[in-house]
Design an enzyme around this catalytic site. Structure first.
Site, PDB file in Angstrom:
ATOM      1  N   ASP A 289       3.896 -10.229   0.247  1.00  0.00           N
ATOM      2  CA  ASP A 289       5.169  -9.515   0.193  1.00  0.00           C
ATOM      3  C   ASP A 289       5.057  -8.502  -0.951  1.00  0.00           C
ATOM      4  O   ASP A 289       4.103  -8.518  -1.732  1.00  0.00           O
ATOM      5  CB  ASP A 289       6.348 -10.474  -0.016  1.00  0.00           C
ATOM      6  CG  ASP A 289       7.675  -9.832   0.420  1.00  0.00           C
ATOM      7  OD1 ASP A 289       7.713  -8.593   0.606  1.00  0.00           O
ATOM      8  OD2 ASP A 289       8.672 -10.550   0.570  1.00  0.00           O
TER       9      ASP A 289
HETATM   10  C1  BGC Z   1      10.820  -7.889   1.359  1.00  0.00           C
HETATM   11  C2  BGC Z   1      10.107  -7.918   2.679  1.00  0.00           C
HETATM   12  C3  BGC Z   1       9.797  -6.517   3.142  1.00  0.00           C
HETATM   13  C4  BGC Z   1       9.011  -5.790   2.068  1.00  0.00           C
HETATM   14  C5  BGC Z   1       8.635  -4.384   2.448  1.00  0.00           C
HETATM   15  C6  BGC Z   1      10.116  -7.011   0.353  1.00  0.00           C
HETATM   16  O1  BGC Z   1      10.888  -6.844  -0.789  1.00  0.00           O
HETATM   17  O2  BGC Z   1      10.922  -9.207   0.856  1.00  0.00           O
HETATM   18  O3  BGC Z   1      10.885  -8.597   3.624  1.00  0.00           O
HETATM   19  O4  BGC Z   1       9.083  -6.567   4.353  1.00  0.00           O
HETATM   20  O5  BGC Z   1       9.786  -5.750   0.897  1.00  0.00           O
HETATM   21  O6  BGC Z   1       9.713  -3.557   2.486  1.00  0.00           O
END
Ligand code: BGC
Length: 733
Positions: A289
């Protein structure tokens, strides 16, 4: 934006850059199998080029305030992947052109959070689940895939399938509710919708199951915090949706932020390697993530970014999303013998395999067509509207106030949501636009125009203390036959980093409702929100309650259809609505208490049962369940059998009924929930007719359980099949 001369020539002649002109290496040969092309390419790569592939950066200006990134003007052509915040296919093509000009000409993988639609925003996932219609969700995901791919996005960070039982956590909006089986069914449907049978098609994208795993267990509903999850609960609650998504062929997985009982999701070899890769055989790759590798330092399991890189990589995270961890440290880790080149090659191969499967090497550019041809096509809007209709849950309908009778001539339309069109889009709708939304007001005008007069008064804002609009609202209510009171949450109140300490609506909305109730007219309460709400204060005020959720662009039209009766509501909750915030966590499939008599664990000050149960949802017609029909009542453990029930529409209009089949195993070597959903089926039943609903039982799959290391087992003994009001005993020998 104008295409460069090279690219124009390339598109015209089929020849592009230096790399393409060479067209001599096996990896460039379309006819060879993907494995061969990947192996050939990896063998030609320098370590630096390999590390480029393991890296994801951003392209374009980010509007997600949780992850601020600079508008990136200078992403290297050797970068493995970008999160593309833009939507212009020409910028995509320019970036690809840059990538193709590099030594090996490896295209960039464009990813993005296409969560509930790209531009044609459809209902949030929590609402979708209430439709119990995975086929329609599959279609909606296919619409999203088509729009995304037309902008160059070939990979979505979706579906989010984190079982969530704490509605204070804003991300409950992004998943399919509190039940593992439900999340699994919709995980598989989404994967099919996004990926289709051939990801290289111009209208498909790769899916990403997230956030692996247990993120929904965030303590106290706060985001990014610790999760205490036993191995047993991992296996019986949090892992099953992921297994279903992997079985459906999900190309990728995102490792989670949360610390799982001491070992964070992004540094967890048991989950990422032992379970995901070794046991489930996942051949795709895992992306971290955003920042979840460098955050291992904050979580206290790595001393610095280098150790974080080592832990995440060796645990099984192949791609570094915005950590700056792999590229700077991997060479040293290899020199120190902590990471092998074979491990790096395996990671790179997994990423390149997806690029080949997506057809990026062979068709790196997307056709540039105007937005009007890419987005919001009539067929796409129809899918979004149908899904919004099916997601609506009629929570209460005292004395059949709904549908509104033809005698209703004046409707007071009151509340901050009446003109809150942008909030109907919900969280994670960054390419959605307010002007695309068919608002509640517009929907009501279209539906009731010429039939009833609409008296509109906002009454109050979503929060704050300004009561200056109350008077006008009271006037409107006084002059009306019926009040339609539209309350709810702003879109920023759910989604990432949007936790709330109470799930009740702010004071001002409650006060407005009370003021309106004093007028004494019948009230239809319409709710638009991204989480279950505490309704103990509002429920007594309203004769009818309609849960609209955050429906996306179709907005107010399906709602107006439900109010007029054009649409017969069929949604049922996939998440429990607590009576009060103090009951959290509360969910239908809890385990048995030691002293279950008189209710489970009574509170002194509030009821211990929820206001609205999982599966609750009313219709304008009535359904009568017949007897459960079984071939016999005793079976051997290995014997498959079928259970049936006939459901009759005993009302006077056609309706859709979803039958939920639960099981219960009262005695097991591992204690089990009071009931567990194992199957559901949705059918339209014309007035006066009956339909048969069927549950094909495979005892190991449907009656058995899983232990703390993921072993499935089934024990002989009594079981109950629960459907409607019926609870039927069977015996496994
Ligand atoms: C979120 C994810 C997301 C990623 C990219 C993160 O902060 O937890 O769900 O896919 O950002 O935007």
């Amino acid at each position: 934006m104008i295409f460069s001369a090279t690219l124009m020539m390339a598109l015209a002649t089929g020849l592009t850059t230096q790399a393409e002109q060479a067209k001599k290496h096996p990896y460039q040969d379309v006819k060879r199998p993907v494995e061969e092309r990947v192996a050939d390419l990896v063998a030609r790569m320098t370590l630096e080029e390999k590390l480029g592939q393991l890296t994801q950066l951003t392209l374009g200006q980010n509007t997600n305030h949780n992850n601020i990134a600079d508008p990136v003007g200078d992403v290297a052509g050797e970068t493995g992947s970008v999160i593309y915040f833009g939507e212009d296919p020409e910028i995509h093509n320019l970036m690809q052109e840059k990538a193709l000009k590099t030594r090996l000409g490896i295209p960039v993988l464009f990813g993005y959070d296409v969560i509930h639609g790209f531009r044609t925003i459809y209902p949030i996932s929590l609402a979708q689940a209430a439709s119990w219609d995975p086929e329609l969700v599959e279609l909606a995901c296919a619409v999203a895939a088509r729009e995304a791919r037309a902008s160059g996005v070939a990979w979505t960070f979706s579906p989010m399938i984190d079982v969530a039982r704490d509605p204070r956590w804003g991300r409950i909006a992004e998943g399919y509710g509190e039940d593992a089986y439900t999340n699994g069914v919709f995980a598989a449907a989404s994967v099919r919708g996004y990926q289709g049978s051939d990801m290289s098609a111009a209208d498909r994208v790769a899916a990403c199951l997230k956030h692996y795993v247990g993120y929904g267990a965030s303590e106290a509903g706060k985001d990014y915090v610790y999760t205490e999850i036993s191995r047993q609960t991992l296996w019986d609650t949090y892992l099953p949706p992921y297994q279903a998504g992997i079985e459906a062929g999900a190309a990728t997985v995102m490792s989670s932020f949360n610390d799982i009982s001491g070992v964070p999701g992004s540094a967890n070899p048991y989950l990422l390697t032992e379970v995901l890769k070794n046991r489930w055989g996942h051949k795709g790759f895992v992306v971290s993530d955003w920042g979840s590798i460098q955050q291992l330092v904050n979580q206290g399991v790595a001393a610095d970014n280098k150790e974080a890189a080592l832990k995440a990589f060796t645990a099984g995270v192949e791609m570094d999303m915005m950590n700056g961890a792999y590229a700077p440290h991997m060479a040293a880790l290899i020199d120190e013998g902590k990471v092998t080149m074979a491990q790096v090659d395996d990671a790179v191969s997994r990423i390149l395999t997806l690029k080949f499967q997506l057809g990026l090497f062979d068709k790196p550019f997307v056709k540039v067509v105007p937005e009007s041809e890419r987005y919001l096509q009539p067929a796409s809007l129809a899918v979004a509207e149908k899904l919004a209709e099916e997601s609506i849950v009629l929570l209460k309908n005292k004395d059949g106030l709904l549908p509104l009778s033809a005698d209703v001539k004046r409707i007071a339309l009151i509340g901050p949501m009446v003109e809150g069109d942008t909030h109907l889009l919900g969280s994670w709708s960054f390419h959605g636009r307010e002007e695309d939304v068919f608002g509640i007001l517009e929907g009501m005008k279209g539906e009731f125009g010429g039939k009833a007069e609409l008296l509109i008064a906002r009454g109050s804002d979503f929060d704050g203390e300004d009561r200056s609009g109350f008077e006008e609202a009271v006037r409107a209510a006084s002059a009306a036959d019926v009040v339609v009171l539209c309350l709810g949450e702003k879109k920023q109140w759910s989604g990432e980093n949007a936790s709330r300490s109470t799930i009740a609506l702010p004071e001002i909305q409650q006060a407005l409702a009370e003021e309106i109730a004093r007028v004494g007219k019948p009230v239809v309460l319409v709710l638009s929100n991204g989480r279950p709400l505490e309704l103990r204060g509002l429920e007594p005020i309203a004769e009818s309650i309609v849960e609209l959720w955050q429906p996306g662009v179709a907005g107010g039209r399906p709602l107006a259809g439900v109010l007029s009766g054009r649409v017969n509501p069929s949604g049922k909750l996939a998440v429990t609505f607590p009576y009060s915030t103090g009951q959290i966590p509360i969910y239908y499939n809890h385990r048995q208490s030691a002293r279950p008599w008189g209710g489970q664990g009574l509170y002194q000050d509030i009821p211990s049962t929820p206001l609205y149960d999982f599966g609750h949802g009313l219709s304008y017609t009535t359904f009568q369940y017949g007897d459960v029909v079984l071939p016999k009542t005793e079976f051997t453990v290995g014997e498959k059998f079928t259970v049936r029930i006939s459901v009759r529409n005993s009302g006077d209009r056609s309706g859709i009924e979803t039958v939920h089949w639960f099981i219960n195993d009262p005695v097991c070597s591992i204690s089990r929930p009071v009931k567990e959903l194992k199957h559901f089926e949705r059918q339209e039943i014309p007035a006066g007719e009956s339909r048969e609903f069927v549950f094909d039982i495979d005892p190991l799959r449907d009656l058995g359980y899983v232990d703390a290391d993921g072993r499935h087992f089934v024990e002989p003994g009594d079981y109950f099949i629960i459907v409607g009001e019926a609870r039927v005993r069977i015996v496994l020998k």
